[in-house]
Design an enzyme around this catalytic site. Structure first.
Site, PDB file in Angstrom:
ATOM      1  N   ASN A 116      92.681  56.650  76.644  1.00 31.39           N
ATOM      2  CA  ASN A 116      92.548  56.656  75.186  1.00 31.39           C
ATOM      3  C   ASN A 116      93.355  57.768  74.511  1.00 31.39           C
ATOM      4  O   ASN A 116      93.774  57.625  73.366  1.00 31.39           O
ATOM      5  CB  ASN A 116      91.051  56.801  74.841  1.00 31.39           C
ATOM      6  CG  ASN A 116      90.832  57.206  73.408  1.00 31.39           C
ATOM      7  OD1 ASN A 116      90.830  56.387  72.500  1.00 31.39           O
ATOM      8  ND2 ASN A 116      90.652  58.513  73.175  1.00 31.39           N
ATOM      9  N   LYS A 121     103.363  52.426  72.831  1.00 29.01           N
ATOM     10  CA  LYS A 121     102.192  51.547  72.923  1.00 29.01           C
ATOM     11  C   LYS A 121     102.582  50.173  73.450  1.00 29.01           C
ATOM     12  O   LYS A 121     101.798  49.521  74.151  1.00 29.01           O
ATOM     13  CB  LYS A 121     101.512  51.434  71.551  1.00 29.01           C
ATOM     14  CG  LYS A 121     100.833  52.727  71.086  1.00 29.01           C
ATOM     15  CD  LYS A 121      99.655  53.079  71.975  1.00 29.01           C
ATOM     16  CE  LYS A 121      98.804  54.206  71.420  1.00 29.01           C
ATOM     17  NZ  LYS A 121      97.659  54.538  72.272  1.00 29.01           N
ATOM     18  N   ILE A 138      87.928  57.850  68.361  1.00 26.00           N
ATOM     19  CA  ILE A 138      87.605  56.644  69.126  1.00 26.00           C
ATOM     20  C   ILE A 138      87.166  57.011  70.554  1.00 26.00           C
ATOM     21  O   ILE A 138      86.235  56.416  71.096  1.00 26.00           O
ATOM     22  CB  ILE A 138      88.834  55.703  69.151  1.00 26.00           C
ATOM     23  CG1 ILE A 138      89.140  55.201  67.725  1.00 26.00           C
ATOM     24  CG2 ILE A 138      88.616  54.533  70.095  1.00 26.00           C
ATOM     25  CD1 ILE A 138      90.471  54.456  67.593  1.00 26.00           C
ATOM     26  N   TYR A 140     105.872  55.937  68.545  1.00 26.97           N
ATOM     27  CA  TYR A 140     104.501  55.630  68.973  1.00 26.97           C
ATOM     28  C   TYR A 140     104.390  54.154  69.340  1.00 26.97           C
ATOM     29  O   TYR A 140     103.806  53.787  70.364  1.00 26.97           O
ATOM     30  CB  TYR A 140     103.585  55.990  67.806  1.00 26.97           C
ATOM     31  CG  TYR A 140     102.147  55.558  67.893  1.00 26.97           C
ATOM     32  CD1 TYR A 140     101.209  56.318  68.589  1.00 26.97           C
ATOM     33  CD2 TYR A 140     101.696  54.422  67.211  1.00 26.97           C
ATOM     34  CE1 TYR A 140      99.870  55.947  68.619  1.00 26.97           C
ATOM     35  CE2 TYR A 140     100.364  54.044  67.237  1.00 26.97           C
ATOM     36  CZ  TYR A 140      99.458  54.803  67.943  1.00 26.97           C
ATOM     37  OH  TYR A 140      98.136  54.436  67.975  1.00 26.97           O
ATOM     38  N   ARG A 160      98.456  56.449  87.749  1.00 30.32           N
ATOM     39  CA  ARG A 160      98.988  56.852  89.066  1.00 30.32           C
ATOM     40  C   ARG A 160      97.966  57.693  89.834  1.00 30.32           C
ATOM     41  O   ARG A 160      97.825  57.556  91.060  1.00 30.32           O
ATOM     42  CB  ARG A 160     100.283  57.651  88.858  1.00 30.32           C
ATOM     43  CG  ARG A 160     101.023  57.947  90.138  1.00 30.32           C
ATOM     44  CD  ARG A 160     102.282  58.762  89.877  1.00 30.32           C
ATOM     45  NE  ARG A 160     102.866  59.172  91.124  1.00 30.32           N
ATOM     46  CZ  ARG A 160     103.850  58.530  91.759  1.00 30.32           C
ATOM     47  NH1 ARG A 160     104.384  57.459  91.229  1.00 30.32           N
ATOM     48  NH2 ARG A 160     104.305  58.946  92.912  1.00 30.32           N
ATOM     49  N   ASP A 180      95.602  67.841  80.533  1.00 33.59           N
ATOM     50  CA  ASP A 180      96.732  67.516  79.665  1.00 33.59           C
ATOM     51  C   ASP A 180      97.419  66.322  80.323  1.00 33.59           C
ATOM     52  O   ASP A 180      97.991  66.456  81.407  1.00 33.59           O
ATOM     53  CB  ASP A 180      97.684  68.725  79.585  1.00 33.59           C
ATOM     54  CG  ASP A 180      98.927  68.401  78.762  1.00 33.59           C
ATOM     55  OD1 ASP A 180      99.120  67.227  78.372  1.00 33.59           O
ATOM     56  OD2 ASP A 180      99.709  69.349  78.519  1.00 33.59           O
TER      57      ASP A 180
HETATM   58  N1  NAD Z   1      92.750  55.547  64.580  1.00 37.06           N
HETATM   59  C1  NAD Z   1      93.471  54.454  64.486  1.00 37.06           C
HETATM   60  O1  NAD Z   1      93.651  53.880  63.388  1.00 37.06           O
HETATM   61  C2  NAD Z   1      94.089  53.842  65.721  1.00 37.06           C
HETATM   62  C3  NAD Z   1      94.738  52.600  65.593  1.00 37.06           C
HETATM   63  C4  NAD Z   1      95.309  52.015  66.717  1.00 37.06           C
HETATM   64  C5  NAD Z   1      95.217  52.648  67.955  1.00 37.06           C
HETATM   65  N2  NAD Z   1      94.594  53.850  68.047  1.00 37.06           N
HETATM   66  C6  NAD Z   1      94.545  54.478  69.367  1.00 37.06           C
HETATM   67  O2  NAD Z   1      93.217  54.814  69.683  1.00 37.06           O
HETATM   68  C7  NAD Z   1      93.185  55.997  70.482  1.00 37.06           C
HETATM   69  C8  NAD Z   1      92.331  57.078  69.848  1.00 37.06           C
HETATM   70  O3  NAD Z   1      92.804  57.326  68.537  1.00 37.06           O
HETATM   71  P1  NAD Z   1      92.058  58.343  67.554  1.00 37.06           P
HETATM   72  O4  NAD Z   1      92.370  57.910  66.187  1.00 37.06           O
HETATM   73  O5  NAD Z   1      90.630  58.515  67.967  1.00 37.06           O
HETATM   74  O6  NAD Z   1      92.897  59.682  67.878  1.00 37.06           O
HETATM   75  P2  NAD Z   1      92.488  61.223  67.776  1.00 37.06           P
HETATM   76  O7  NAD Z   1      93.750  61.942  67.488  1.00 37.06           O
HETATM   77  O8  NAD Z   1      91.319  61.404  66.873  1.00 37.06           O
HETATM   78  O9  NAD Z   1      92.014  61.546  69.243  1.00 37.06           O
HETATM   79  C9  NAD Z   1      92.922  61.664  70.292  1.00 37.06           C
HETATM   80  C10 NAD Z   1      92.331  62.602  71.324  1.00 37.06           C
HETATM   81  O10 NAD Z   1      93.286  62.752  72.385  1.00 37.06           O
HETATM   82  C11 NAD Z   1      93.374  64.126  72.725  1.00 37.06           C
HETATM   83  N3  NAD Z   1      94.694  64.403  73.298  1.00 37.06           N
HETATM   84  C12 NAD Z   1      95.876  64.444  72.625  1.00 37.06           C
HETATM   85  N4  NAD Z   1      96.881  64.791  73.457  1.00 37.06           N
HETATM   86  C13 NAD Z   1      96.315  64.947  74.699  1.00 37.06           C
HETATM   87  C14 NAD Z   1      96.832  65.303  75.977  1.00 37.06           C
HETATM   88  N5  NAD Z   1      98.123  65.581  76.147  1.00 37.06           N
HETATM   89  N6  NAD Z   1      95.978  65.345  77.013  1.00 37.06           N
HETATM   90  C15 NAD Z   1      94.656  65.083  76.854  1.00 37.06           C
HETATM   91  N7  NAD Z   1      94.103  64.753  75.662  1.00 37.06           N
HETATM   92  C16 NAD Z   1      94.924  64.693  74.591  1.00 37.06           C
HETATM   93  C17 NAD Z   1      93.160  64.856  71.409  1.00 37.06           C
HETATM   94  O11 NAD Z   1      92.788  66.204  71.588  1.00 37.06           O
HETATM   95  C18 NAD Z   1      92.069  64.008  70.759  1.00 37.06           C
HETATM   96  O12 NAD Z   1      90.785  64.425  71.133  1.00 37.06           O
HETATM   97  C19 NAD Z   1      94.656  56.400  70.664  1.00 37.06           C
HETATM   98  O13 NAD Z   1      95.158  55.832  71.855  1.00 37.06           O
HETATM   99  C20 NAD Z   1      95.320  55.783  69.455  1.00 37.06           C
HETATM  100  O14 NAD Z   1      96.694  55.569  69.654  1.00 37.06           O
HETATM  101  C21 NAD Z   1      94.036  54.468  66.968  1.00 37.06           C
END
Ligand code: NAD
Length: 267
Positions: free
Chosen positions: A90, A158, A18, A154, A123, A63
């Site tokens: 995100n 959230k 996303i 989680y 922040r 990070d």
């Molecule tokens: N995919 C779904 O069904 C879904 C549903 C509801 C909410 N979300 C939310 O949408 C967002 C994106 O989800 P996604 O499915 O694309 O996830 P994903 O796991 O594909 O991507 C998450 C990204 O965050 C990066 N990341 C993880 N820890 C990190 C850190 N400590 N510092 C910096 N970067 C870090 C990862 O390397 C990755 O590129 C998230 O907030 C997730 O909770 C996703």
């Protein structure tokens, strides 16, 4: 489209799923993008894709669990692209699980990445936004914040993001800062959780679709479009809002009605 011609956006976790779609959407509308990502390979790939589409993009390894890393990363992004006008929180992590089985370490990790990480980014961005008279923040929460859909650590993080969103909106509205949250439903990505679920059942997304009033799970672009709106001047009077982008999942219980109450449409 140039709705974001004057936007300098930081998108955390923009190396994948996303977050990458959000970066691409904002860039397609004119924004310069800082890809703030822990995974250098994925982050670099997103930057390459953005640049080859003609956008301005810069990778900063960050990070979000480390406040110092965020401060350095955001300063580097601003030096490369100009003052940051939009922050999209995100990045996230989850290992799924339930209350009965979760270890103390796993609970702490999920709160740390998802809630504390989001707080760290807010922040770090607030002083500059306040100094310049405003900015926009969009936090990616989840339908898990609104109802129980499993994955309690989680979900608690959230849900915390929603209250944090309202705090920022309330305290910093007079500084011209808007802060909103988006709650996606199931979105078709190859993150760890969905990869494991798809390995167990390759038809998982088709099966989930029946729970969604709109008849499908989300695509990353569905979330990206909502971010592009909330982050733009078109949403100038919207702050503290919590927007489900969930195909109607949290609006009702179609499957229960169809199977047990039998009062739904007969077609
Ligand atoms: N995919 C779904 O069904 C879904 C549903 C509801 C909410 N979300 C939310 O949408 C967002 C994106 O989800 P996604 O499915 O694309 O996830 P994903 O796991 O594909 O991507 C998450 C990204 O965050 C990066 N990341 C993880 N820890 C990190 C850190 N400590 N510092 C910096 N970067 C870090 C990862 O390397 C990755 O590129 C998230 O907030 C997730 O909770 C996703």
């Amino acid at each position: 489209m140039s709705r974001h011609a004057n936007t300098v956006a930081v998108v955390t976790g923009a190396g994948h799923g996303i977050g990458r779609a959000i970066a691409q959407r904002l860039a397609s509308e004119g924004a310069a993008i800082a890809v703030a990502e822990i995974n250098e390979h994925w982050g670099g790939e997103t930057v390459e894709r953005l640049r080859s589409a003609g956008a301005t993009a810069h990778f900063v390894r960050t990070d979000i669990t480390e406040f110092g890393s965020i401060q350095d990363g955001f300063a580097e992004a601003a030096a490369a692209l100009g003052p940051i006008t939009l922050l999209v929180n995100n990045a996230a992590f989850t290992d799924a699980g339930n209350l009965a089985g979760i270890s103390l370490e796993a609970w702490h990790k999920e709160i740390d990445v998802n809630l504390n990480g989001t707080y760290h980014c807010i922040r770090a961005i607030l002083p500059g936004m306040r100094e310049r008279g405003g900015g926009a923040i969009v936090n990616i929460s989840s339908v898990n914040a609104l109802r129980y859909f499993g994955n309690p650590s989680y979900s608690a993080a959230k849900a915390g993001i929603i209250n944090l969103t309202q705090s920022v909106a309330s305290e910093f509205g007079r500084d011209g800062i808007r802060c909103n949250a988006i709650c996606p439903g199931s979105v078709r990505t190859d993150n760890i959780t969905w990869t494991i679920r798809q390995q167990k059942d390759p038809r998982v997304f088709q099966k989930l679709a029946r729970w969604y009033p709109l008849g499908r799970v989300g695509e990353p672009e569905d979330i990206a479009k909502a971010v592009a709106f909330l982050g733009s001047d078109e949403a100038a009077y919207i702050t503290g809002a919590v927007l489900p982008v969930d195909g109607g999942l949290t609006a009702g219980m179609n499957v229960m009605i169809d199977e047990f109450i039998l009062e739904s449409r007969n077609d």
